[in-house]
Design a protein around this motif. Sequence first.
Motif, short mmCIF file in Angstrom:
data_model
loop_
_atom_site.label_atom_id
_atom_site.label_comp_id
_atom_site.label_asym_id
_atom_site.label_seq_id
_atom_site.Cartn_x
_atom_site.Cartn_y
_atom_site.Cartn_z
N MET A 106 34.62 2.00 0.95
CA MET A 106 35.29 1.62 2.19
C MET A 106 35.57 2.85 3.05
N SER A 109 39.48 3.65 7.69
CA SER A 109 40.02 2.57 8.50
C SER A 109 40.15 1.28 7.69
N GLN A 110 39.12 0.96 6.92
CA GLN A 110 39.17 -0.25 6.09
C GLN A 110 40.22 -0.14 5.00
N GLN A 113 43.63 -0.70 6.58
CA GLN A 113 43.86 -2.05 7.11
C GLN A 113 43.92 -3.12 6.02
N GLU A 114 43.35 -2.82 4.86
CA GLU A 114 43.33 -3.82 3.79
C GLU A 114 44.72 -4.31 3.40
N ARG A 126 44.23 -2.07 13.39
CA ARG A 126 43.58 -0.78 13.61
C ARG A 126 44.56 0.21 14.25
#
Length: 266
Positions: A106, A109-110, A113-114, A126
Amino acid sequence: MTGDLSTDGISFSYRRRSLLSSPPADILRNVTLSLTPGAGVALVGSSGSGKSTLVRIMLGLAKPSNGTVTLGGCAVRPGPVRALRWYRRAVQYIPQNPAGSLDPRMTVSQLLQEPLRQLRVEGDHRDLAAQALERVALPARVMNRRTGELSGGQNQRVAIARALAVKPTYLLADEPVSGLDLPLRDAVLELLDGLVHEGLGLLLVTHDLATAARMCGTTAVLSGGSIVEQAPTGQVLENPASPAAVALVKATRGLQLPNPLQAVDL
């Protein structure tokens, strides 16, 4: 949710499957501890003293044999994700080894945000991720990178940013600088200290009294699964009252006892 995060009489024991006829092994015994927003508490002890087990119980990942964990007077019990969303929004974890907790597939950012998605945090995820990165002094350009492209210190900051993204009240940090060299360790500790001054409550799990001296006003000494001493950090350092604390003080090289809350060079 605000209010104290507390353990009251926490005990934990288990039986090995191969020794079902033997008495259960006691890992924790009647542990009582309290955290408040804007203050740091150090939980110190040697390896095997029960520190990590206590953190798992405080995170709602393990059920104690006896005792309760409460946040603002509300009991916390292990259960499905949806039942603990309220608690996970308030209490976040900083791991000892970010490489083991951050999915290398990942992007940053991912990763940030998870938890926002899982905990159903409102707002632009974001944007919240970008704000968390800013708080840990990482540039926005790392958002599209993966952990394998970052240094160890950067990955530790990503792990902290991931915890901060949901805007918790408390951070539980389990040996957060043990794998870092001295300059990176100092930078991460400075960051955590700043977060406490901003109003976050911190439980700093460590075997190192020098780190406790630098970061926390209160120190609890865990030995053999029990808190054998809990007092202002300066008192523990200058006049340790338990054999476990005496051993930890002796093991801390270069500690300047007259001013125990200063940064310590080992």
